[in-house]
Design an enzyme around this catalytic site. Sequence first.
Site, PDB file in Angstrom:
ATOM      1  N   ASP A  30     -10.714  38.715 -47.761  1.00 36.94           N
ATOM      2  CA  ASP A  30     -11.717  38.945 -48.806  1.00 36.94           C
ATOM      3  C   ASP A  30     -13.032  39.376 -48.150  1.00 36.94           C
ATOM      4  O   ASP A  30     -13.445  38.830 -47.124  1.00 36.94           O
ATOM      5  CB  ASP A  30     -11.932  37.664 -49.629  1.00 36.94           C
ATOM      6  CG  ASP A  30     -12.662  37.940 -50.928  1.00 36.94           C
ATOM      7  OD1 ASP A  30     -12.053  37.817 -52.001  1.00 36.94           O
ATOM      8  OD2 ASP A  30     -13.873  38.302 -50.872  1.00 36.94           O
ATOM      9  N   ILE A  31     -13.683  40.348 -48.760  1.00 35.40           N
ATOM     10  CA  ILE A  31     -14.921  40.904 -48.199  1.00 35.40           C
ATOM     11  C   ILE A  31     -16.084  39.911 -48.292  1.00 35.40           C
ATOM     12  O   ILE A  31     -17.060  40.019 -47.552  1.00 35.40           O
ATOM     13  CB  ILE A  31     -15.259  42.236 -48.932  1.00 35.40           C
ATOM     14  CG1 ILE A  31     -16.093  43.145 -48.060  1.00 35.40           C
ATOM     15  CG2 ILE A  31     -15.910  41.984 -50.277  1.00 35.40           C
ATOM     16  CD1 ILE A  31     -16.206  44.558 -48.607  1.00 35.40           C
ATOM     17  N   ASN A  87      -7.444  34.398 -60.868  1.00 40.90           N
ATOM     18  CA  ASN A  87      -8.350  34.534 -62.006  1.00 40.90           C
ATOM     19  C   ASN A  87      -7.807  35.603 -62.945  1.00 40.90           C
ATOM     20  O   ASN A  87      -7.528  36.725 -62.515  1.00 40.90           O
ATOM     21  CB  ASN A  87      -9.747  34.942 -61.524  1.00 40.90           C
ATOM     22  CG  ASN A  87     -10.419  33.845 -60.702  1.00 40.90           C
ATOM     23  OD1 ASN A  87     -10.272  32.664 -60.999  1.00 40.90           O
ATOM     24  ND2 ASN A  87     -11.139  34.229 -59.660  1.00 40.90           N
ATOM     25  N   GLY A  93     -13.568  34.698 -64.561  1.00 38.79           N
ATOM     26  CA  GLY A  93     -14.370  35.305 -63.501  1.00 38.79           C
ATOM     27  C   GLY A  93     -13.686  36.447 -62.783  1.00 38.79           C
ATOM     28  O   GLY A  93     -14.113  36.838 -61.693  1.00 38.79           O
ATOM     29  N   GLN A  94     -12.604  36.967 -63.380  1.00 37.23           N
ATOM     30  CA  GLN A  94     -11.940  38.105 -62.727  1.00 37.23           C
ATOM     31  C   GLN A  94     -12.907  39.285 -62.654  1.00 37.23           C
ATOM     32  O   GLN A  94     -13.548  39.638 -63.647  1.00 37.23           O
ATOM     33  CB  GLN A  94     -10.678  38.510 -63.507  1.00 37.23           C
ATOM     34  CG  GLN A  94      -9.892  39.619 -62.813  1.00 37.23           C
ATOM     35  CD  GLN A  94      -8.559  39.936 -63.489  1.00 37.23           C
ATOM     36  OE1 GLN A  94      -8.188  39.341 -64.506  1.00 37.23           O
ATOM     37  NE2 GLN A  94      -7.839  40.893 -62.929  1.00 37.23           N
ATOM     38  N   SER A  95     -13.030  39.856 -61.462  1.00 42.57           N
ATOM     39  CA  SER A  95     -13.954  40.986 -61.289  1.00 42.57           C
ATOM     40  C   SER A  95     -13.251  42.242 -60.802  1.00 42.57           C
ATOM     41  O   SER A  95     -13.800  43.340 -60.919  1.00 42.57           O
ATOM     42  CB  SER A  95     -15.078  40.603 -60.318  1.00 42.57           C
ATOM     43  OG  SER A  95     -14.547  40.288 -59.052  1.00 42.57           O
ATOM     44  N   HIS A 100      -4.472  39.610 -58.198  1.00 40.14           N
ATOM     45  CA  HIS A 100      -4.552  39.162 -56.805  1.00 40.14           C
ATOM     46  C   HIS A 100      -4.557  37.651 -56.746  1.00 40.14           C
ATOM     47  O   HIS A 100      -5.126  36.987 -57.618  1.00 40.14           O
ATOM     48  CB  HIS A 100      -5.808  39.716 -56.114  1.00 40.14           C
ATOM     49  CG  HIS A 100      -7.061  39.548 -56.911  1.00 40.14           C
ATOM     50  ND1 HIS A 100      -7.395  40.376 -57.959  1.00 40.14           N
ATOM     51  CD2 HIS A 100      -8.051  38.633 -56.825  1.00 40.14           C
ATOM     52  CE1 HIS A 100      -8.547  39.984 -58.481  1.00 40.14           C
ATOM     53  NE2 HIS A 100      -8.964  38.920 -57.812  1.00 40.14           N
ATOM     54  N   LEU A 101      -3.925  37.127 -55.718  1.00 42.69           N
ATOM     55  CA  LEU A 101      -4.001  35.701 -55.417  1.00 42.69           C
ATOM     56  C   LEU A 101      -5.064  35.514 -54.355  1.00 42.69           C
ATOM     57  O   LEU A 101      -5.073  36.244 -53.356  1.00 42.69           O
ATOM     58  CB  LEU A 101      -2.679  35.196 -54.845  1.00 42.69           C
ATOM     59  CG  LEU A 101      -1.469  35.078 -55.766  1.00 42.69           C
ATOM     60  CD1 LEU A 101      -0.277  34.564 -54.957  1.00 42.69           C
ATOM     61  CD2 LEU A 101      -1.763  34.130 -56.919  1.00 42.69           C
ATOM     62  N   HIS A 102      -5.964  34.556 -54.560  1.00 42.62           N
ATOM     63  CA  HIS A 102      -6.879  34.149 -53.502  1.00 42.62           C
ATOM     64  C   HIS A 102      -6.187  33.019 -52.730  1.00 42.62           C
ATOM     65  O   HIS A 102      -5.807  32.001 -53.342  1.00 42.62           O
ATOM     66  CB  HIS A 102      -8.168  33.558 -54.090  1.00 42.62           C
ATOM     67  CG  HIS A 102      -9.013  34.514 -54.868  1.00 42.62           C
ATOM     68  ND1 HIS A 102     -10.157  35.083 -54.355  1.00 42.62           N
ATOM     69  CD2 HIS A 102      -8.904  34.982 -56.141  1.00 42.62           C
ATOM     70  CE1 HIS A 102     -10.722  35.855 -55.274  1.00 42.62           C
ATOM     71  NE2 HIS A 102      -9.986  35.813 -56.371  1.00 42.62           N
TER      72      HIS A 102
END
Length: 114
Positions: A30-31, A87, A93-95, A100-102
Site C-alpha cells: 500500500d502506498i 472495504n 471508506g472504500q476509495s 482489494h483485501l488489505h
Amino acid sequence: MEDCIFCKIVNKQIPSNIIYEDDKSLAFNDINPQAPVHILIIPKKHIRTLLESDDTDKELLGHLTQVARDIANEKGIGTKGFRLVLNSGLEAGQSVWHIHLHLLGGRKMSWPPG
Ligand code: AMP
C-alpha cells in the site's frame, strides 16, 4: 477498466511494489501504509465492489484470501496475527473502486476499527 488505478497497476502502466503475482491476482505494498505490513491483494479481473461480485467470483475471492494467508506467513506475521480488511462502498471508506483485501500486521491492532 481504462480509468481504474488498480487495473493500471495490473497492466504495469503505473509502478507498484509487487509482492506476489499469479494469473488471477496481484499483491503490492500500500502506498500509504497503516501498519508495518500493509499489502493490498487484488484480483486481476476488475470488480468494483464486493456487492458487485457474483457467484462466478467465488473461487477467485477464496483465492485472494489464500494468497493473503501465504503472504502473511512469508512476512512472518502469520502466527502472531494479522488483519484482513475489505472495504465495500462509501460508508466503509472504500476509495479505490476495484476490490482489494488489505493485509495488515506487524503491530497490535485495536477494535473496533474507526
Ligand atoms: P480503500 O480505502 O479500502 O479503497 O483502500 C484503497 C487503498 O489503496 C488505500 O489504502 C490507498 O493508500 C491505496 N492506494 C491508492 N493508490 C495506490 C497506489 N498507486 N499504489 C498502492 N496503493 C495505493
